[in-house]
Design an enzyme around this catalytic site. Structure first.
Site, short mmCIF file in Angstrom:
data_model
loop_
_atom_site.label_atom_id
_atom_site.label_comp_id
_atom_site.label_asym_id
_atom_site.label_seq_id
_atom_site.Cartn_x
_atom_site.Cartn_y
_atom_site.Cartn_z
N ARG A 196 45.68 -12.92 83.80
CA ARG A 196 46.08 -13.72 84.19
C ARG A 196 44.79 -14.82 84.23
O ARG A 196 43.53 -13.96 84.90
CB ARG A 196 47.48 -14.47 85.14
CG ARG A 196 48.19 -12.80 84.53
CD ARG A 196 48.79 -13.61 86.36
NE ARG A 196 49.67 -14.04 86.24
CZ ARG A 196 50.59 -14.40 87.63
NH1 ARG A 196 50.17 -13.35 88.58
NH2 ARG A 196 50.73 -15.42 87.95
N GLY A 223 48.56 -24.31 84.14
CA GLY A 223 48.40 -24.92 82.75
C GLY A 223 47.25 -25.07 81.98
O GLY A 223 47.07 -25.02 80.67
N MET A 279 44.52 -23.09 81.19
CA MET A 279 44.10 -22.01 81.26
C MET A 279 45.11 -21.47 80.79
O MET A 279 45.83 -20.85 80.21
CB MET A 279 42.76 -21.40 82.16
CG MET A 279 41.58 -23.04 82.52
SD MET A 279 40.67 -21.85 83.65
CE MET A 279 41.32 -21.74 84.49
N ARG A 298 50.91 -20.95 95.64
CA ARG A 298 49.80 -21.94 95.68
C ARG A 298 50.08 -23.26 96.16
O ARG A 298 51.49 -23.30 96.42
CB ARG A 298 49.18 -21.88 94.07
CG ARG A 298 50.50 -22.95 93.46
CD ARG A 298 49.52 -23.61 92.50
NE ARG A 298 50.25 -23.49 91.34
CZ ARG A 298 50.80 -23.72 89.77
NH1 ARG A 298 49.28 -22.47 89.18
NH2 ARG A 298 51.47 -24.14 89.24
N HIS A 333 33.62 -50.75 83.52
CA HIS A 333 33.30 -52.05 83.96
C HIS A 333 35.18 -52.51 83.96
O HIS A 333 35.34 -52.72 85.27
CB HIS A 333 32.32 -52.96 83.57
CG HIS A 333 32.47 -54.40 84.45
ND1 HIS A 333 30.96 -54.27 84.38
CD2 HIS A 333 32.73 -55.77 84.43
CE1 HIS A 333 30.95 -55.40 85.30
NE2 HIS A 333 31.64 -55.97 85.40
N THR A 340 25.66 -50.49 99.49
CA THR A 340 24.66 -49.66 97.86
C THR A 340 24.87 -49.47 96.67
O THR A 340 24.86 -48.46 95.99
CB THR A 340 26.17 -48.08 98.94
OG1 THR A 340 27.13 -48.36 99.20
CG2 THR A 340 25.64 -48.41 99.80
N ASP A 393 24.04 -52.54 94.85
CA ASP A 393 22.70 -52.42 94.22
C ASP A 393 21.61 -52.07 94.47
O ASP A 393 20.28 -51.07 93.84
CB ASP A 393 21.94 -54.12 95.23
CG ASP A 393 22.50 -54.61 94.10
OD1 ASP A 393 22.76 -54.66 93.14
OD2 ASP A 393 22.59 -56.48 94.37
N CYS A 439 28.97 -52.15 102.71
CA CYS A 439 29.96 -53.03 101.99
C CYS A 439 29.71 -52.38 100.60
O CYS A 439 30.45 -52.90 99.94
CB CYS A 439 29.67 -53.85 102.07
SG CYS A 439 28.63 -55.24 101.78
N TYR A 448 30.83 -49.00 110.56
CA TYR A 448 32.23 -49.50 109.90
C TYR A 448 32.13 -49.04 108.65
O TYR A 448 30.46 -48.75 107.94
CB TYR A 448 32.99 -50.70 110.06
CG TYR A 448 31.61 -51.79 109.49
CD1 TYR A 448 31.66 -52.80 108.38
CD2 TYR A 448 30.92 -52.50 110.42
CE1 TYR A 448 30.83 -53.36 108.36
CE2 TYR A 448 29.86 -53.86 109.75
CZ TYR A 448 30.11 -53.78 108.43
OH TYR A 448 29.18 -54.80 108.17
P1 ADP Z 1 49.70 -20.40 84.59
O1 ADP Z 1 48.40 -20.57 85.70
O2 ADP Z 1 49.73 -21.33 83.60
O3 ADP Z 1 50.93 -20.36 85.16
P2 ADP Z 1 50.41 -17.57 84.72
O4 ADP Z 1 49.32 -16.43 85.25
O5 ADP Z 1 50.76 -17.92 86.33
O6 ADP Z 1 49.91 -18.90 84.24
O7 ADP Z 1 51.49 -16.67 84.41
C1 ADP Z 1 52.29 -17.15 82.97
C2 ADP Z 1 53.56 -17.10 83.81
O8 ADP Z 1 54.15 -15.48 84.11
C3 ADP Z 1 54.70 -17.14 84.90
O9 ADP Z 1 55.37 -18.15 85.24
C4 ADP Z 1 54.08 -15.91 85.31
O10 ADP Z 1 54.97 -15.69 86.83
C5 ADP Z 1 54.71 -15.05 84.71
N1 ADP Z 1 53.68 -13.79 84.86
C6 ADP Z 1 52.56 -13.35 85.00
N2 ADP Z 1 52.48 -12.54 85.84
C7 ADP Z 1 53.24 -12.04 85.82
C8 ADP Z 1 53.86 -9.89 85.77
N3 ADP Z 1 53.23 -9.21 86.23
N4 ADP Z 1 54.63 -9.82 85.16
C9 ADP Z 1 55.98 -10.72 84.57
N5 ADP Z 1 55.51 -11.98 84.82
C10 ADP Z 1 54.07 -12.83 84.97
MG MG Z 2 23.54 -56.92 96.10
MG MG Z 3 51.12 -19.89 87.33
#
Ligand code: ADP
Ligand code: MG
Ligand code: MG
Length: 891
Positions: A93, A102, A104, A337, A453, A772, A774, A837, A857
């Site tokens: 992951r 989503g 990466m 998170r 612009h 700031t 200019d 300003c 200010y």
């Molecule tokens: P993203 O950052 O895109 O949410 P994640 O790394 O969190 O990607 O994983 C995508 C999905 O896979 C999530 O729903 C996560 O809970 C699930 N997942 C990730 N690792 C595991 C794991 N070890 N066992 C079961 N589900 C997993």
């Molecule tokens: Mg000016």
């Molecule tokens: Mg996730």
């Protein structure tokens, strides 16, 4: 250990986000608290950067640490990667310091191959589950690592479902999945000319590479740009043993927010799917169920989840976004998170957490992002309404608007004079289009960034704007634009949402902005925390009114040239500029005096005693004159028609004067106080208008405080002269009217020389306002319009500059001038009032900087006042915390 690149979940103490990424740090932290987290390890962001430094190669050192961690994981779980009877399966992951949902890549079920799948089937006595897991792995791995388009798998799967007469994936049996697997493998072979790798260790390292690579994919790149996340941070990689939500009806997977992320309501909010793996919920293959029904389906699990949510929210002291999986009735937590939320939710959550004593007022103030809350001050699209999206561009200025599509600024102006609502759609905008932007409900451009612009102007006016929407193709010749399959013609109605960058077809109902009670409360807490005032830049009574409504404590910049721009005044202004003698000029000015005076009276009345900084005329004069090219065309045409007409002579005369006033570098030309120096009668008229207006308003018993500001001073002698001019007129009007005026004389510090000689200048000034915009132009030697159109975006994207210095103050360079300017000025004149300003006055990091320098200010556009009030409070609190080490640090 400097060279430790891999940490087991229970080996690293929590909180080291920079090293472990947000996901990894929180997995470790949850493991430490004792929550049910499948075991695993994290490869650090440092390893990611080393990977890039080495030319996208994993070093032997990192490799051996990964293998050691793997052995550790194997002994802990009692399973082995690739084992035929009891194989370990893992997820790989991504997880950066800042969460980028989503953006990466992640691969699940790694370790499956033609052999281990059989072992799993026997071990679990569940062949359907085992083969389903394998095909998922093939699908994800091929997509992420081998770059096979996921679409072709989905397409094939759909065909197979159809052939067999199934409605959903859950109906496929073990043998069906076996067939799918064979077909998927041959699809991989067909598209990539390689067979699907069977060696689990090879699978593992290929995936680690791919996750590192995904740090630089297109999506991630754009997301970082939009959120100002630096490109050098890199992502960590988390390797975690799998738990399975797809083992039957006693299993499942879901996502839960500890509070409602859209409204902020304090109630568990989430969705889940029975018999599914994590990806299914987000990918929308099946419609998930609301979390409430989990209470009926799995009461014990639900209760455990509720308790865990409570615990995590209390632990992190913020709303959490949690991923969970249930395997055969056992709950596992896979991620937590800080939950992303709307501005409305952010405010409600902060205020309620104070009431619930989870945090104090100050902490709550720090939790709301000043950038985000401006969303709440604009009309919004009713989220309940259905919509058809045409395209998405950069969300350059928040707010929503509906109108007819027009492609020309003049037309936008004409139509809106007739009361029509229009949306100006342009490939890009130039300063010549301003009138169109002003007249339109909103502006859309297909080129240009958030600091273009159009964006800057629109934000300043609180108008919605979308920039750089390159997926629409504008055809000016045929008066239409194309978005995907849809052609939108001139005159068609569209709706745009500047907070998200979305463009929709047709009209969508709007809802009024609401300054909720919680919002007001939060802002009143802000004001309690700080002594730094927030003023507004306002040139007219309407803006002044807005400024007061949003809590400004004065006007920090009232630009007088906008009063000259009014269509009915332009002819008089032009006469004034074109006059050949001082006498002629004075006559024209005498006509302008009452107009200007009335403007001031209205603003003074509106502001009811709050201070108002008025800047005397600043722009180069030719900005008020007709365009040279157009004149030239007219002259040529008229010459052909009748070479002796008197109109032609007049035009030629005008053209001659326009040419005389033309400058090679207007930005550095005859403007600012240089106008007052050469034509003192202009400034005299303006100052006279100010004092007359003060007197009239005072006659009505209304308090007025004015601060007269001389622009673009670079030498103290300029200010000395202009100051005397103001004083003379002040004395004259005081004598005539018998009033005593409460007024100050000051200057805008906007050239490096002024900043460097701020001590000398302070002898002649009661206040300094740092211009700031200019000052940034003159310090960098960038002309803003040219820079933003030509190279600035490239500079930011290639990390030459961290941020656009016109958006966020360049603290190292321009900031140094500001800093020494304040210091020198205050040393020479201890009562000197100092403020800022430029547009930076509404930007949170620049506000922090100004606060740290001890400014009195900041001033910004009315719509940014609420967020500036919050940013000022945050600056104050952070500054105090820096000086008090015992204060707890959250997050
Ligand atoms: P993203 O950052 O895109 O949410 P994640 O790394 O969190 O990607 O994983 C995508 C999905 O896979 C999530 O729903 C996560 O809970 C699930 N997942 C990730 N690792 C595991 C794991 N070890 N066992 C079961 N589900 C997993
Ligand atoms: Mg000016
Ligand atoms: Mg996730």
């Amino acid at each position: 250990m400097d060279n430790q690149f891999v940490f087991m979940f229970d080996q690293s103490e929590g909180g080291k986000k920079e090293l472990l990424g947000g996901k990894g740090a929180n997995l470790a932290e949850m493991t430490r608290i004792g929550l049910p987290v499948p075991y695993g390890f994290t490869i650090t962001t440092v390893a990611c950067n080393a990977y890039y430094d080495a030319g996208q190669i994993i070093s032997p050192e990192v490799e051996s640490q990964v293998l050691e961690a793997l052995r550790n994981l194997e002994s802990r779980t009692g399973k082995q990667l690739g084992d035929l009877a009891n194989p370990l399966l893992v997820s790989v992951r991504s997880g950066a310091v800042h969460s980028m949902p989503g953006m990466m890549d992640t691969v699940l079920n790694l370790g499956m191959n033609d052999e281990t799948v059989k072992g799993m089937a026997e071990l679990t006595n569940n062949p359907r589950f085992s083969y389903d897991s394998y095909r998922r792995f093939i699908q994800m791995f091929s997509n992420v690592v081998l770059d096979v388009d996921n679409y072709i798998f989905e397409q094939r799967l759909e065909d197979i479902r159809e052939e067999k007469g199934y409605h959903s994936d859950t109906e496929l049996q073990a043998d069906d999945w076996k067939q799918v697997i064979e077909e998927f493998k041959s699809l991989v072979y067909k598209t990539k000319k390689r067979s699907f790798p069977q060696d689990p260790k090879e699978q593992l390292f290929l995936t680690i590479n791919a996750v590192f690579d995904s740090w630089n994919n297109q999506r991630a790149f754009l997301y970082r740009r939009l959120h100002d996340i630096p490109g050098h941070l890199g992502t960590a990689v988390n390797i975690q043993s799998m738990v399975f939500g797809n083992m039957g009806d006693d299993s499942g997977t879901g996502v839960a927010f500890t509070r409602n992320p859209s409204t902020g309501e304090s109630k568990l909010y989430g969705e889940y799917l029975i018999n599914a793996q994590g990806e299914d919920v987000v990918a929308g293959i099946r419609t998930p169920q609301p979390i409430e029904s989990l209470q009926k389906e799995m009461p014990d699990v639900y209760q455990q989840l509720v308790n865990t949510c409570e615990l995590l929210e209390n632990h992190y002291k913020d709303m959490q976004d949690i991923e969970f999986t249930v395997e055969r009735g056992n709950l596992y937590i896979l991620q937590t998170r800080t939950g992303k939320r709307t501005a409305q939710a952010a405010i409600r959550i902060a205020v309620e957490m104070v009431k619930e004593k989870i945090m104090d007022q100050r902490e709550a103030l720090l939790r709301v992002d000043p950038d985000q809350i401006s969303q709440l001050l604009h009309h919004r699209i009713d989220p309940e309404q259905k919509r058809e999206q045409l395209a998405v561009g950069l969300p350059a200025s928040p707010g929503a608007a509906t109108g007819q599509v027009v492609f020309d600024a003049d037309e936008a102006e004409e139509l809106s004079k007739d009361g029509k609502k229009v949306i100006l759609v342009r490939p890009e905008t130039t300063p010549d289009d301003i009138h169109g932007i002003v007249a339109a409900q909103a502006t859309v451009t297909s080129r240009g960034g958030m600091t273009s612009h159009a964006a800057v102007v629109a934000r300043g006016m609180g108008k919605a704007c979308i920039c750089g929407c390159d997926s629409i193709k504008i055809h000016l010749e045929s008066n239409q634009f194309i978005a995907g399959p849809t052609t939108v013609n001139h005159g068609d109605t569209i709706t745009i949402d500047g907070s998200t960058g979305e463009i929709f077809l047709g009209e969508i109902p709007m809802i009024e902005p609401e300054l909720s009670e919680e919002f007001q409360l939060l802002l009143s807490w802000s004001d309690e925390e700080t002594n730094m005032g927030v003023r507004a830049n306002a040139d007219n009574p309407v803006d002044a009114e807005k400024a007061l409504e949003f809590g400004a404590v004065g006007i920090g910049l009232c630009r007088t040239e906008h009063m000259f721009m009014d269509a009915s005044r332009i002819p008089t202004v032009q006469n004034m500029i074109l006059s050949e003698t001082t006498k002629e000029r004075k006559d024209a000015l005498a006509q302008l005096l009452p107009m200007q005076q009335e403007d001031f009276e209205q603003i003074f009345e509106t502001m009811q005693g709050y201070p108002i900084t008025i800047r005397l005329l600043d722009p180069p004069l030719h900005e008020f004159l007709p365009d040279k090219e157009e004149l030239l065309v007219d002259v040529t045409r008229m010459h052909l028609e009748d070479p002796h007409s008197s109109e032609l002579q007049e035009k030629q005369n005008l053209l001659r004067k326009v040419r005389l006033l033309e400058e090679s570098n207007p930005m550095l030309g005859h403007r600012g106080c240089r106008l007052g120096m050469m034509y003192p009668e202009i400034y005299e008229m303006q100052v006279m208008a100010i004092f007359n207006a003060m007197s009239n308003v005072m006659d009505k018993g209304i308090d007025v405080k004015s601060e007269i500001m001389i622009p673009l001073v670079s030498h103290v002698n300029e200010l000395k002269k202009m100051r005397q001019l103001v004083i003379n007129i002040g004395e004259q009007v005081q004598e005539e009217t018998g009033h005593v005026f409460d007024y100050l004389i000051g200057t805008m510090i906007e050239t490096p020389r002024a900043a460097l000689t701020a001590d000398q200048i302070a002898e002649e000034a009661d206040f300094y306002s740092f211009g700031t915009n200019d000052l940034t132009q003159t310090t960098f030697g960038f002309s803003r319009d040219d820079a933003e159109g030509k190279f600035l975006q490239h500079y930011v994207e290639s990390d030459v500059l961290k941020r656009n210095p016109f958006v966020s103050l360049d603290q190292e360079g321009v900031g140094k001038l500001v800093e020494s300017g304040v210091k020198l000025g205050r040393e020479a004149n201890p009562t000197l009032k100092a403020g800022i300003c430029g547009e930076h006055g509404g930007e949170k990091e620049s506000i922090q900087f100004c606060f740290d320098l001890g400014m009195d200010y900041v001033s910004c556009s009315p719509f940014r006042v609420p967020s500036a009030r919050l940013a000022a409070a945050q600056a104050t609190i952070r500054n105090e915390r820096k000086n008090c080490l015992k204060e707890p640090q959250y997050n």
